[in-house]
Design a protein around this motif. Sequence first.
Motif, mmCIF file in Angstrom:
data_model
loop_
_atom_site.group_PDB
_atom_site.id
_atom_site.type_symbol
_atom_site.label_atom_id
_atom_site.label_comp_id
_atom_site.label_asym_id
_atom_site.label_seq_id
_atom_site.Cartn_x
_atom_site.Cartn_y
_atom_site.Cartn_z
ATOM 1 N N ASN A 1 -3.009 -0.707 -4.518
ATOM 2 C CA ASN A 1 -4.248 -0.892 -3.774
ATOM 3 C C ASN A 1 -4.498 -2.391 -3.642
ATOM 4 O O ASN A 1 -5.046 -3.021 -4.538
ATOM 5 C CB ASN A 1 -5.415 -0.209 -4.489
ATOM 6 N N ARG B 1 0.844 -1.197 0.000
ATOM 7 C CA ARG B 1 0.000 0.000 0.000
ATOM 8 C C ARG B 1 0.878 1.245 0.000
ATOM 9 O O ARG B 1 0.632 2.186 -0.759
ATOM 10 C CB ARG B 1 -0.935 0.012 1.214
ATOM 11 N N GLY C 1 -6.095 -3.823 -0.954
ATOM 12 C CA GLY C 1 -7.240 -4.122 -0.099
ATOM 13 C C GLY C 1 -6.867 -4.363 1.350
ATOM 14 O O GLY C 1 -5.699 -4.297 1.734
#
Length: 94
Positions: free
Chosen positions: A61, A56, A63
């Motif tokens: 991205n 991240r 999650g």
Amino acid sequence: AIAAILTVLPELCVEQWEAFERGDFEKAKEIHYKILPTWLAMDKYNMPSKTKEVLRQRGFNVGKPRSPFHAIKEEDIIEISKALKHAGIEPVLW
């Protein structure tokens, strides 16, 4: 096996391997010490979540962690950020 450090710092791992292959062991060792803080920041309890946090902070991205893993603590986020800076990577904090 899929090594987490190869997933989060692939360019440094390849650079280290290439240095080793050409016999430049000092360069390989130098890169090792650039990578090590990130590895140590990940290599603790809740490693999958910490791996996601490194990714991240690299701008991916990926999650949220899934059960049985959980979000990491603020102190871990800071440690990861410092480790990435040590590796020469500016973390994305959003």
